[in-house]
Design a protein around this motif. Structure first.
Motif, PDB file in Angstrom:
ATOM      1  N   ARG A   1       0.826  -1.208   0.000  1.00  0.00           N
ATOM      2  CA  ARG A   1       0.000   0.000   0.000  1.00  0.00           C
ATOM      3  C   ARG A   1       0.856   1.253   0.000  1.00  0.00           C
ATOM      4  O   ARG A   1       0.572   2.228  -0.700  1.00  0.00           O
TER       5      ARG A   1
ATOM      6  N   ARG B   1       3.919   1.547  -1.150  1.00  0.00           N
ATOM      7  CA  ARG B   1       4.527   1.706  -2.480  1.00  0.00           C
ATOM      8  C   ARG B   1       3.523   2.259  -3.481  1.00  0.00           C
ATOM      9  O   ARG B   1       3.865   3.114  -4.300  1.00  0.00           O
ATOM     10  N   LYS B   2       2.302   1.799  -3.426  1.00  0.00           N
ATOM     11  CA  LYS B   2       1.267   2.290  -4.340  1.00  0.00           C
ATOM     12  C   LYS B   2       0.959   3.762  -4.089  1.00  0.00           C
ATOM     13  O   LYS B   2       0.822   4.553  -5.033  1.00  0.00           O
TER      14      LYS B   2
ATOM     15  N   ASP C   1       1.454   6.637  -6.731  1.00  0.00           N
ATOM     16  CA  ASP C   1       0.329   7.507  -7.099  1.00  0.00           C
ATOM     17  C   ASP C   1       0.684   8.979  -6.884  1.00  0.00           C
ATOM     18  O   ASP C   1       0.338   9.841  -7.702  1.00  0.00           O
TER      19      ASP C   1
END
Length: 214
Positions: free
Chosen positions: A154, A156-157, A161
């Motif tokens: 999460r 890393r995402k 983003d």
């Protein structure tokens, strides 16, 4: 009197060898023997289990195996004991001393067997609890590891983003800057053309005025 393997002994002209062991492969329970000849299982002998308060706990327990020989090998004493098998060898004759013999037998063997069964059950329970604890520990460790991996994914995402959002903002700003610069140049050019037009109009008007004066 006879003796019972495991530390108990009793009389009534019987010898017993019922012992507590790991579950046998063929699931044979403790049995009566008469002079070495096989009789019925203890837990399946109606007159015997009627006198026992532990039919299911002891005599139906698959861990209780062995033998109870109710007659001596001595030829002179054969056929004279209180426990005499019927011809089908699945029950004992209703002799005068049968009930007393059962009572002596039960007194000799049941208490040691109950203690052995309880001990085995406690050991099994302790082993089961240890195994359960080990399994739960491993499961919790796996869950915690999965949660850590999920949290890292999460993070890393979110980072990716955020990076993409900033790049898009920079690109949009650049596009807006380029668009704004083109508009300024267009305004400047329009202003320059307007100035030239004004000058041309003013020169034409002067020429016309000069011609009229002549």
């Amino acid at each position: 009197g006879g003796d019972v393997k495991g530390g108990a002994s009793g009389g009534a002209g019987t010898s017993a060898g019922a012992v507590l062991t790991p579950p046998p492969l063929d699931e044979r329970g403790a049995r009566f023997f008469a002079g070495g000849r096989r009789i019925s299982a203890c837990g399946a002998t109606p007159s015997f289990v009627k006198e026992s308060l532990n039919r299911w706990t002891v005599w139906a327990n698959p861990q209780v195996v062995g033998y109870i020989d109710i007659r001596s090998n001595n030829k002179e004493s054969r056929g004279s004991g209180p426990l005499q098998p019927v011809i089908t060898r699945d029950e004992f004759k209703n002799t005068r001393g049968r009930k007393a013999a059962y009572a002596a037998l039960i007194l000799a063997v049941e208490e040691p067997l109950l203690e052995a069964i309880d001990s085995a059950n406690r050991q099994t329970s302790e082993k089961s609890l240890v195994k359960l604890e080990s399994v739960l520990t491993q499961v919790l460790a796996d869950v915690a590891d999965a949660e850590r991996k999920e949290a890292r994914a999460r993070a890393r995402k979110l980072k990716a983003d955020e990076k993409l959002r900033k790049e898009m903002e920079r690109e949009l700003a650049e596009q807006q800057r380029i668009a704004a610069g083109g508009a300024v140049e267009e305004v400047v050019l329009e202003s320059m053309y307007d100035g030239v037009s004004i000058e041309l109009d003013a020169g034409r008007q002067a020429d016309e005025d000069g011609g009229e004066g002549e």
